[in-house]
Design a protein around this motif. Structure first.
Motif, mmCIF file in Angstrom:
data_model
loop_
_atom_site.group_PDB
_atom_site.id
_atom_site.type_symbol
_atom_site.label_atom_id
_atom_site.label_comp_id
_atom_site.label_asym_id
_atom_site.label_seq_id
_atom_site.Cartn_x
_atom_site.Cartn_y
_atom_site.Cartn_z
ATOM 1 N N GLU A 229 0.841 -1.188 0.000
ATOM 2 C CA GLU A 229 0.000 0.000 0.000
ATOM 3 C C GLU A 229 0.880 1.243 0.000
ATOM 4 O OE1 GLU A 229 -3.877 -1.609 2.522
ATOM 5 O OE2 GLU A 229 -2.416 -0.266 3.458
ATOM 6 N N ARG A 230 0.351 2.299 -0.615
ATOM 7 C CA ARG A 230 1.075 3.563 -0.660
ATOM 8 C C ARG A 230 0.131 4.715 -0.320
ATOM 9 N NH1 ARG A 230 4.937 3.017 -6.086
ATOM 10 N NH2 ARG A 230 6.285 1.343 -5.254
ATOM 11 N N PRO A 231 -0.321 4.788 0.933
ATOM 12 C CA PRO A 231 -1.220 5.888 1.314
ATOM 13 C C PRO A 231 -0.460 7.204 1.435
ATOM 14 C CG PRO A 231 -0.713 4.558 3.220
ATOM 15 C CD PRO A 231 -0.085 3.865 2.038
ATOM 16 N N ARG A 254 -8.446 28.748 7.199
ATOM 17 C CA ARG A 254 -8.935 27.535 6.560
ATOM 18 C C ARG A 254 -8.054 26.366 6.968
ATOM 19 N NH1 ARG A 254 -9.590 25.890 0.125
ATOM 20 N NH2 ARG A 254 -10.787 23.976 0.524
ATOM 21 N N TYR A 255 -8.705 25.217 7.183
ATOM 22 C CA TYR A 255 -7.995 23.996 7.547
ATOM 23 C C TYR A 255 -8.433 22.884 6.593
ATOM 24 C CZ TYR A 255 -6.512 19.900 10.205
ATOM 25 O OH TYR A 255 -5.940 18.716 10.588
ATOM 26 N N PHE A 256 -7.454 22.128 6.090
ATOM 27 C CA PHE A 256 -7.736 21.032 5.165
ATOM 28 C C PHE A 256 -6.894 19.829 5.545
ATOM 29 C CE2 PHE A 256 -6.579 18.553 1.422
ATOM 30 C CZ PHE A 256 -7.831 18.228 0.902
ATOM 31 N N GLU A 257 -7.518 18.664 5.568
ATOM 32 C CA GLU A 257 -6.803 17.422 5.877
ATOM 33 C C GLU A 257 -7.384 16.290 5.040
ATOM 34 O OE1 GLU A 257 -5.705 14.462 9.649
ATOM 35 O OE2 GLU A 257 -6.986 16.225 9.923
ATOM 36 N N GLN A 258 -6.500 15.516 4.414
ATOM 37 C CA GLN A 258 -6.901 14.374 3.586
ATOM 38 C C GLN A 258 -6.016 13.188 3.919
ATOM 39 O OE1 GLN A 258 -9.423 14.116 0.902
ATOM 40 N NE2 GLN A 258 -8.956 11.999 1.476
ATOM 41 N N THR A 259 -6.619 12.094 4.351
ATOM 42 C CA THR A 259 -5.881 10.866 4.650
ATOM 43 C C THR A 259 -6.103 9.862 3.533
ATOM 44 O OG1 THR A 259 -7.732 9.957 5.933
ATOM 45 C CG2 THR A 259 -6.086 11.252 7.126
ATOM 46 N N GLY A 260 -5.074 9.042 3.287
ATOM 47 C CA GLY A 260 -5.133 8.072 2.212
ATOM 48 C C GLY A 260 -5.838 6.785 2.607
ATOM 49 N N ARG A 261 -6.066 5.939 1.620
ATOM 50 C CA ARG A 261 -6.745 4.663 1.814
ATOM 51 C C ARG A 261 -5.806 3.672 2.496
ATOM 52 N NH1 ARG A 261 -11.105 2.068 -0.595
ATOM 53 N NH2 ARG A 261 -10.956 -0.204 -0.731
ATOM 54 N N ARG A 262 -6.310 2.975 3.539
ATOM 55 C CA ARG A 262 -5.510 2.035 4.302
ATOM 56 C C ARG A 262 -6.300 0.767 4.565
ATOM 57 N NH1 ARG A 262 -3.706 6.962 6.157
ATOM 58 N NH2 ARG A 262 -1.476 7.143 6.616
ATOM 59 N N GLY A 264 -7.913 -1.365 2.882
ATOM 60 C CA GLY A 264 -9.224 -1.494 2.279
ATOM 61 C C GLY A 264 -10.233 -0.447 2.683
ATOM 62 N N GLU A 265 -9.902 0.477 3.591
ATOM 63 C CA GLU A 265 -10.822 1.507 4.034
ATOM 64 C C GLU A 265 -10.459 2.839 3.383
ATOM 65 O OE1 GLU A 265 -10.961 1.744 8.227
ATOM 66 O OE2 GLU A 265 -11.617 -0.334 8.523
ATOM 67 N N ASP A 266 -11.503 3.536 2.935
ATOM 68 C CA ASP A 266 -11.286 4.818 2.282
ATOM 69 C C ASP A 266 -10.744 5.848 3.260
ATOM 70 O OD1 ASP A 266 -12.244 3.765 -0.074
ATOM 71 O OD2 ASP A 266 -14.310 4.403 0.288
ATOM 72 N N GLY A 267 -10.010 6.786 2.718
ATOM 73 C CA GLY A 267 -9.496 7.861 3.533
ATOM 74 C C GLY A 267 -10.582 8.847 3.933
ATOM 75 N N GLN A 268 -10.236 9.766 4.809
ATOM 76 C CA GLN A 268 -11.177 10.757 5.306
ATOM 77 C C GLN A 268 -10.700 12.158 4.939
ATOM 78 O OE1 GLN A 268 -11.655 10.167 9.505
ATOM 79 N NE2 GLN A 268 -12.676 8.197 9.275
ATOM 80 N N ARG A 269 -11.688 13.029 4.764
ATOM 81 C CA ARG A 269 -11.383 14.402 4.394
ATOM 82 C C ARG A 269 -12.050 15.355 5.375
ATOM 83 N NH1 ARG A 269 -12.892 17.498 -1.315
ATOM 84 N NH2 ARG A 269 -12.433 19.617 -0.575
ATOM 85 N N THR A 270 -11.292 16.354 5.813
ATOM 86 C CA THR A 270 -11.800 17.414 6.688
ATOM 87 C C THR A 270 -11.460 18.753 6.052
ATOM 88 O OG1 THR A 270 -11.440 16.032 8.647
ATOM 89 C CG2 THR A 270 -11.760 18.386 9.002
ATOM 90 N N ASP A 271 -12.468 19.584 5.882
ATOM 91 C CA ASP A 271 -12.265 20.859 5.200
ATOM 92 C C ASP A 271 -13.228 21.876 5.798
ATOM 93 O OD1 ASP A 271 -11.686 22.926 3.549
ATOM 94 O OD2 ASP A 271 -12.284 21.949 1.686
ATOM 95 N N TYR A 272 -12.697 22.939 6.408
ATOM 96 C CA TYR A 272 -13.591 23.963 6.940
ATOM 97 C C TYR A 272 -12.911 25.336 6.941
ATOM 98 C CZ TYR A 272 -11.100 23.436 11.420
ATOM 99 O OH TYR A 272 -10.145 23.378 12.403
#
Length: 499
Positions: A229-231, A254-262, A264-272
């Protein structure tokens, strides 16, 4: 019941070597005699310190053996040996070089077949505002009937900081870790991690300042079975501040965060986004007012765009002599929620000094909520009072009382009070005591009124006696009463001397 004894001894010896080298030895010895069925523990710690102009270091050693009675009357034994040390060299006008290491050995089993070894080394070079580090660590675990597990980590770090034109500052950092998981010298898993950070801040104009930061982590993971895997994770933050006057300031961020897929589970995104406005100034006499409001707008969520508002208002001051008080109000609005949409806090505090040797402090707090602005109700509230009396420099008395209750369907309350006193004979000794007790109401069903249940109470008394100018004797007694009325007594005594 059976008692337990805890003892601790501390020894410190310091001297100078060749006029400019300060050498210190510190010994700490702890002894814990536990209850029946468990063997006593004795844990020594030896530490050597060296400090001088341009170089220094430290070394510590902790050897101890812990034994206890196991199942079937067999004794379980844990043997631990830990070394930790560091050395730095920094001649005048030269960069700093530091070396640190940790070496730990632990054996834990009935026959001494379970072992754990841990070694770690780190070298750091700091030329001016730059930092370069390299390290290696290894952990090996061996248990009876299984293959040894080993984790090896190679690490490299680099960071730098620079001043830029127009009042700006740039910081950069990079971190690389390579990790191997091995069983019987065979690699069963590996991971490469690259992590970088970049930040820039500045105030190019008198009324403006801004900040931006980015960090990224790139992984290359090989799991057992050859799964690869290469998240990739990304985090970014940016903010702009505006201060047109001394009594007002605002900001947008502004805050932005994106995590990769690990796995078999999709990553999560936070943006506000967040907007904030604050004002502060004098209202009347010595009363100051502080007000702030902000809004958070979240996007990219499964429910689409959402936003929350929050407001805060406070008054603080000293309107009269020997009187301090404050009042704080806060309100949150969670848009889109019908039940309990609004939530708030109320905090009121006052301090009075009726005499130069006495003061009284009182406070009130409440939590409120509502589905509509016209239908607020209190869900929880609390009262607290503190009285302090100092008739002389060597004597003080104080007492506290507090109560907290809920206003829900199962209403209940809890209260506590305590008393504390100290008295000191100058250059001879001092004594002190503290007594505290709690009470709790237990909700009852139907029309039966709540019952009052007594909670644990405690008494602690201590004393200190100065024997000459270099020896101190301390003693302490504590009694704890549990819910069922059982009491526990603890005694302690200590002697400290220097020569």
């Amino acid at each position: 019941g059976h008692g337990a004894l805890f003892q601790q001894y501390y020894l410190r010896v310091s001297d100078r070597l060749f006029y400019k080298n300060q050498i210190t030895f510190i010994g700490t010895f702890s002894h814990h005699a536990r209850q029946r069925g468990r063997a006593a523990e004795f844990r020594p710690r030896y530490e050597w310190l060296l400090s001088s102009v341009g170089y220094g270091g430290q070394l510590s050693y902790e050897p101890y053996t812990q034994s206890q009675q196991g199942a079937g009357g067999k004794g379980n034994e844990e043997i631990s040996r830990r070394w930790r040390g560091g050395l730095f060299v920094q001649p005048e006008h030269w960069p700093r070089i530091a070396c640190d290491f940790l070496r730990s050995r632990r054996t834990q089993s009935e026959r001494g077949t379970g072992r754990e070894r841990w070694d770690s080394y780190m070298v750091t070079w700091q030329p001016r505002s730059n930092v370069l580090s390299a390290g290696y660590s290894r952990q090996v675990r061996t248990s009876q009937g299984s293959r040894p597990d080993m984790v090896e980590i190679y690490r490299a770090l680099a960071s730098t900081e620079r001043a830029l034109p127009w009042h700006h500052r740039l910081s950069m950092g990079y971190n690389f870790d390579r990790t191997w998981n091995k069983q019987s010298s065979a690699v069963v898993g590996a991971q490469d991690q690259h992590a970088g950070t970049l930040s820039l801040l500045g105030d190019p104009l008198p009324a403006f300042n801004w900040f931006a930061q980015y960090s990224g982590r790139f992984l290359d993971v090989t799991r057992p079975g050859g799964i690869r895997e290469r998240p990739t994770d990304h985090t970014a933050t940016a903010a702009i501040g505006w201060t047109p006057a001394a009594v007002f300031n605002g900001s947008v961020s502004r805050y932005f965060e994106q995590t990769g897929r690990r796995q078999g589970e999709d990553g999560q995104r936070t943006d506000y986004w967040q907007g904030r406005a604050t004002s502060e100034g004098r209202l009347y006499r010595q009363i100051r007012v502080f007000a702030t409001a902000y809004r958070i707008v979240s996007s990219g969520a499964p429910k689409g765009m959402r936003y929350n508002d929050a407001y805060f208002l406070s008054f603080r001051g000293r309107p009269f002599r020997r009187t301090d008080w404050s009042a704080e109000l806060s309100l949150g609005d969670r848009h889109g929620r019908q039940a309990e949409r609004f939530g708030g806090n109320i905090n009121i505090y006052a301090r009075l000094e009726p005499l130069s040797s006495a003061q009284v402090q009182a406070g009130y707090t409440a939590l409120v909520s509502a589905a509509e602005l016209s239908a607020f109700h209190i869900t929880e509230e609390g009262y607290n009072t503190n009285v302090q009396y100092v008739p002389a420099d060597n004597m003080s008395l104080s007492g506290t009382w507090s109560i907290r209750r809920t206003r829900l369907a199962t209403a209940k309350w809890s209260g506590a009070w305590s008393a504390t006193g100290t008295y000191r004979w100058p250059s001879f000794a001092n004594v002190s005591f503290n007594y505290s007790e709690r009470q709790l109401s237990v909700p009852a069903g139907g029309t039966t009124p709540p019952k009052q249940a007594r909670q644990p109470a405690s008494l602690v008394a201590s004393g200190t006696w100065w024997v000459g100018t270099s020896t101190t004797v301390t003693g302490q007694y504590a009694r704890q009463t549990s819910n069922d009325g059982a009491t526990t007594d603890n005694w302690g005594i200590g002697i400290s001397t220097s020569f």
